[in-house]
Write a protein that holds these residues in place. Structure first.
Motif, short mmCIF file in Angstrom:
data_model
loop_
_atom_site.label_atom_id
_atom_site.label_comp_id
_atom_site.label_asym_id
_atom_site.label_seq_id
_atom_site.Cartn_x
_atom_site.Cartn_y
_atom_site.Cartn_z
N LEU A 147 0.90 -1.15 0.12
CA LEU A 147 -0.07 0.03 0.08
C LEU A 147 0.84 1.48 -0.07
CD1 LEU A 147 -2.84 -1.22 2.63
CD2 LEU A 147 -2.98 -0.99 0.05
N GLN A 148 2.13 1.28 0.86
CA GLN A 148 2.76 2.33 0.80
C GLN A 148 3.47 2.38 -0.64
OE1 GLN A 148 3.58 4.88 2.98
NE2 GLN A 148 2.02 4.04 4.24
N LEU A 149 4.01 1.34 -1.25
CA LEU A 149 4.68 1.64 -2.65
C LEU A 149 3.38 1.92 -3.69
CD1 LEU A 149 7.24 1.01 -4.14
CD2 LEU A 149 6.25 -1.31 -4.76
N MET A 150 2.18 1.75 -3.35
CA MET A 150 1.24 2.24 -4.46
C MET A 150 1.01 4.04 -4.57
SD MET A 150 -1.70 -0.57 -4.25
CE MET A 150 -2.58 0.20 -5.61
N ARG A 151 1.66 4.37 -3.27
CA ARG A 151 1.42 5.71 -3.29
C ARG A 151 2.52 6.43 -4.31
NH1 ARG A 151 2.24 8.20 2.57
NH2 ARG A 151 1.97 10.06 1.25
N VAL A 152 2.26 7.27 -5.09
CA VAL A 152 3.01 7.85 -5.99
C VAL A 152 4.34 8.58 -5.59
CG1 VAL A 152 1.92 10.07 -6.48
CG2 VAL A 152 3.08 9.22 -8.32
N GLU A 153 4.29 9.20 -4.51
CA GLU A 153 5.33 9.60 -4.02
C GLU A 153 6.48 8.79 -3.57
OE1 GLU A 153 2.33 9.90 -2.50
OE2 GLU A 153 1.65 12.02 -2.28
N ASN A 154 6.05 7.76 -3.03
CA ASN A 154 6.95 6.44 -2.62
C ASN A 154 7.60 5.88 -3.78
OD1 ASN A 154 6.73 7.03 0.04
ND2 ASN A 154 5.10 5.51 0.20
N LEU A 155 6.64 5.73 -4.90
CA LEU A 155 7.03 4.98 -6.04
C LEU A 155 8.20 5.71 -6.69
CD1 LEU A 155 6.62 2.71 -8.07
CD2 LEU A 155 4.69 4.31 -9.31
N VAL A 156 8.02 7.14 -7.22
CA VAL A 156 8.98 7.85 -7.70
C VAL A 156 10.16 7.95 -7.24
CG1 VAL A 156 7.14 9.21 -9.12
CG2 VAL A 156 7.91 10.01 -6.88
N ARG A 157 9.82 8.14 -5.61
CA ARG A 157 11.11 8.09 -4.95
C ARG A 157 11.98 7.05 -4.70
NH1 ARG A 157 9.03 9.83 -0.45
NH2 ARG A 157 9.35 7.79 0.63
N THR A 158 11.31 5.72 -4.88
CA THR A 158 11.83 4.47 -5.19
C THR A 158 12.85 4.37 -6.54
OG1 THR A 158 10.43 3.41 -3.56
CG2 THR A 158 11.72 2.13 -5.15
N VAL A 159 12.06 4.78 -7.55
CA VAL A 159 12.98 4.65 -8.82
C VAL A 159 14.05 5.75 -8.62
CG1 VAL A 159 12.64 5.21 -11.13
CG2 VAL A 159 10.67 4.06 -9.87
N ALA A 160 13.81 6.90 -8.09
CA ALA A 160 14.95 7.95 -8.03
C ALA A 160 16.26 7.34 -7.45
CB ALA A 160 14.57 9.32 -7.60
N ASN A 161 15.86 6.78 -6.10
CA ASN A 161 16.93 6.12 -5.31
C ASN A 161 17.62 5.15 -5.95
OD1 ASN A 161 16.32 8.13 -3.19
ND2 ASN A 161 15.15 6.78 -2.20
N LEU A 162 17.00 4.29 -6.79
CA LEU A 162 17.63 2.98 -7.44
C LEU A 162 18.37 3.56 -8.61
CD1 LEU A 162 17.89 0.15 -7.93
CD2 LEU A 162 16.01 0.24 -9.16
N THR A 163 17.96 4.69 -9.23
CA THR A 163 18.68 5.05 -10.47
C THR A 163 20.13 5.81 -9.85
OG1 THR A 163 16.72 5.73 -11.50
CG2 THR A 163 18.52 6.80 -12.32
N LEU A 164 19.83 6.51 -8.68
CA LEU A 164 21.16 7.14 -8.36
C LEU A 164 22.14 6.16 -7.84
CD1 LEU A 164 19.90 10.36 -6.53
CD2 LEU A 164 21.30 10.26 -8.50
N HIS A 165 21.60 5.02 -7.10
CA HIS A 165 22.57 3.97 -6.49
C HIS A 165 23.27 3.16 -7.92
CE1 HIS A 165 23.82 0.46 -4.09
NE2 HIS A 165 23.27 -0.26 -5.31
N VAL A 166 22.53 3.09 -8.68
CA VAL A 166 23.34 2.56 -10.14
C VAL A 166 24.38 3.62 -10.61
CG1 VAL A 166 22.85 1.85 -12.44
CG2 VAL A 166 21.27 0.98 -10.78
N ALA A 167 23.84 4.66 -10.70
CA ALA A 167 24.75 5.82 -10.94
C ALA A 167 26.22 5.75 -10.29
CB ALA A 167 24.18 7.09 -11.18
N ARG A 168 26.02 5.83 -8.89
CA ARG A 168 27.03 5.90 -8.22
C ARG A 168 28.11 4.59 -8.24
NH1 ARG A 168 22.76 7.80 -4.21
NH2 ARG A 168 23.19 10.28 -4.30
#
Length: 430
Positions: A147-168
């Motif tokens: 239910l928390q993941l379905m919130r758009v705020e958490n969803l886009v933050r999850t994608v952003a954190n994963l992307t920055l982790h890959v970039a680093r």
């Protein structure tokens, strides 16, 4: 993602080991003091009840997962299903149920071989109760986590954190790279480096390419970036020999192309552009007439701003790897910050130019990247992006009373890219 079956397999193996060990445990062992007492028939009944409850709970979780996956694909983007697949909740909860199911099946089978009908401590039944409690906790956790993941705020933050982790992670690979230089054009003796199969470039092992280039005494140019599609047999680069004839043996071998990992789909393990593409998909889907949700687009743009400003402090662009003598042996293609900026803004500008709150966020994104960029070409690209966004907004809403506000804000952002502070968003636009 390549190890997504490792934890389930280990859980199944642990279930087998525990099932055999606890059923065969002697009554006088250390496990017997805390064990549930009963006959083999009663123990099998307990295990059967635990197994049925665990399977029922698992069916609830799987039904919820299918509903979430369908919602992610339909409302946001099909590419987000892989984000849900690799979510920590799914990777932890499923092995708990696999462990419980396999354990109960093995223990039921082993109790069928136990002779007699005497009542004594049964550690296997006690462990089944413990696993049942773990399954209940996993069910509650998964429902709340989903239910928390379905919130758009958490969803886009999850994608952003994963992307920055890959970039680093990619940035750390570059710490030993040689200074970037323009690759020389191919000579008449160059041999093509051909794709071994159809697919997408999942990763490029620069260290392996360098070692093989030194062994074959060649210079390798890879002309495709991570995330790009390739066709079997098409050139993806070329090999330059140190002297005529050396590269032919290398070209005929498959040792060089083995360092280029291909996959049937794009994955996020090394693909920064995929994370940006996912956020762009969310934004343009939200701006479609059928959904018309500018706030979701704004959330995606905020995360795109965070990602691009983070990328501005990392080493990006083409890679050059040198051997021990300092000679450049491997040239790898990779996007610059300006390439990521164009990916993050071009489509959203096209579909959101008529929405003032989206235009303001796009202008702020360009200004923030212009302030963070370390190279002149990237700062110039940020200026050009700002002008393009404003021009699209002017064409889309020529008679809008908010157009003047957008033009003033664009000028303030432009001054911020020259050294002034980034202006705050106008009132009620955040």
């Amino acid at each position: 993602m390549r190890n997504q079956w490792l934890l389930p397999a280990l859980a199944a193996l642990l279930g087998v080991v525990l099932g055999v060990m606890l059923v065969d445990a002697t009554p006088g062992s250390a496990l017997g003091g805390l064990a549930w007492r009963g006959t083999p028939r009663e123990a099998r009944s307990v295990l059967s009840s635990v197994l049925g409850t665990a399977l029922t709970s698992l069916s609830i979780i799987l039904s919820l997962s299918m509903l979430v996956a369908q919602n992610l694909a339909a409302q946001y983007s099909p590419r987000l299903i892989r984000v849900y697949q690799r979510d920590a909740g799914n990777r932890i909860v499923l092995p708990v149920f696999i462990l419980t199911g396999v354990y109960c099946l093995v223990a039921i089978q082993r109790f069928g071989l136990v002779p007699g009908d005497q009542e004594q401590p049964r550690p296997a039944a006690g462990m089944a109760i413990v696993l049942l409690i773990a399954c209940g906790a996993a069910l509650v956790f998964q429902v709340l986590h989903t239910l928390q993941l379905m919130r758009v705020e958490n969803l886009v933050r999850t994608v952003a954190n994963l992307t920055l982790h890959v970039a680093r992670g990619l940035h750390r690979r570059r710490l030993t790279d040689a200074p970037p230089v323009a690759p020389p054009p191919p000579s008449p003796h160059a041999l093509p480096l051909r794709a071994p199969a159809d697919g997408f470039v999942a990763d490029v092992d620069g260290a392996a390419l360098l070692a093989r280039a030194e062994a074959h005494r060649v210079v390798v140019h890879v002309d495709i970036a991570i995330g790009e599609p390739v066709l079997r047999g098409t050139p993806i680069g070329w090999v330059e020999p140190e002297r005529t004839g050396v590269a032919r043996a290398a070209g005929e071998s498959e040792s060089l192309v083995r360092a280029i990992a291909l996959d049937g789909w794009r994955d996020q393990d090394a693909d920064v552009a995929l994370g940006l593409r996912q956020l762009v998909d969310i934004a343009i889907k939200a701006l479609s007439p059928g959904i018309n949700d500018p706030y979701t687009a704004v959330e995606a743009l905020d995360q795109l701003t965070f990602i691009l400003c983070g990328l501005a402090h990392l080493r990006l662009g083409p890679r050059v790897l040198a051997d021990g003598d300092g000679r450049a042996r491997v040239f790898l293609r990779a996007p610059e910050l300006r390439d990521y900026l164009d990916l993050a803004t071009e489509q959203i500008t096209r579909y959101g130019a008529g929405e003032p709150v989206v235009v303001l966020r796009l202008l702020r994104l360009a200004g923030a990247v212009g302030q963070s960029a370390r190279h002149l070409a990237d700062r110039q690209a940020a200026h050009a992006t700002l002008e393009r966004i404003l021009a699209e907004a002017e064409r889309a809403r020529t008679d809008s009373p908010q157009l003047g506000m957008q033009q003033r804000y664009a000028r303030e952002v432009e001054r911020a890219m020259e050294g002034a502070p980034l202006p705050p968003l106008p009132a009620l636009e955040f």
